[in-house]
Design an enzyme around this catalytic site. Sequence first.
Site, short mmCIF file in Angstrom:
data_model
loop_
_atom_site.label_atom_id
_atom_site.label_comp_id
_atom_site.label_asym_id
_atom_site.label_seq_id
_atom_site.Cartn_x
_atom_site.Cartn_y
_atom_site.Cartn_z
N HIS A 9 -7.44 -4.26 9.92
CA HIS A 9 -7.13 -4.07 8.50
C HIS A 9 -5.86 -4.81 8.10
CE1 HIS A 9 -4.76 -0.04 9.20
NE2 HIS A 9 -3.91 -1.03 9.11
N ASN B 3 -7.78 -2.20 13.98
CA ASN B 3 -9.18 -2.45 13.60
C ASN B 3 -9.29 -3.67 12.67
OD1 ASN B 3 -8.07 -1.48 11.26
ND2 ASN B 3 -9.60 0.11 10.90
N GLU C 62 -9.72 -1.54 4.96
CA GLU C 62 -10.39 -1.22 6.21
C GLU C 62 -11.63 -2.09 6.37
OE1 GLU C 62 -8.74 0.43 8.13
OE2 GLU C 62 -8.03 2.37 7.41
N ASP D 261 0.82 -1.21 0.00
CA ASP D 261 0.00 0.00 0.00
C ASP D 261 0.85 1.27 0.00
OD1 ASP D 261 0.95 -0.37 2.58
OD2 ASP D 261 -1.01 -0.68 3.48
#
Length: 264
Positions: A138, A136, A143, A67
Amino acid sequence: MQVVTPDNREKATLLVARFIAREIKGKPQVVLGLASGRTMEAVYRNLVEIHQKEKLDFSQCQTFNLDEYVGLPPENEHSYHFYMTKHLFSKVNIDLCHVHLLNGMAKDLKAECQSYEKLIQECGGIDLQLLGIGLNGHIGFNEPYSSLSSRTRKVALASPTIAQNKSQFGNDEEMIPKWALTMGIGTILEARCCILLATGIEKAEILAKMVDGPVKAALPASALQVHPNCIVIADEAAASQLQSKDDFKWIFENDPEWEEFRIK
Ligand code: GLP
């Protein structure tokens, strides 16, 4: 999914580096999927050391990063391009023509993502994908509620991610880009082997949800449960809430497959 639980952060990060080194030695033209984040810094430090001490040869490896932030050029110290150069690429003998990162500055971000997917295919697909996990759940910047078959694309960062990563931006939320490009979960699942590394007590809760909970888009890392060859490496702190942590520990200490990776 195999779960391997070395005692501490040092042993977990060294294990991952040694695993990658073994892949490179076994297949010099290996295609590596690389990740960024604080957890990975020690992995790259160990890889650099193996390169220096054992002459691990990166010259034929290809790499694809997971990413990149939108709007940050490679020379921006907060970009993942800068991170990779600093922690790995400038310190080993990798051929920069074999290094691939998403360009968050591209005029046409959609075309950039499509050509990245194409390039991965042209290189024969990713052999080994390294992954961290966000608080979270990811992976990459996929996400919660990303489609489990998503491809490389532009995404909006979730607020917990912005909060988690703000320390890298001088704790100034305004400085963090709100958009990123990321390989999709579908792209990641096509890698021949995935290694997810989690260290520290702060990852314990999300790791337990990923490993013991149901597979769901609300927790992107849980998609790895359906991957045919996924290895989760967690130090004792990160593994502390796993239901089967004692079994994982016993297997790691006794399975001949892991013998070369057990560090006294
Ligand atoms: C970023 C990256 C993820 C990485 C995560 C974990 O959000 N996009 O790929 O897994 O950070 O980071 P850390 O290792 O700093 O906890």
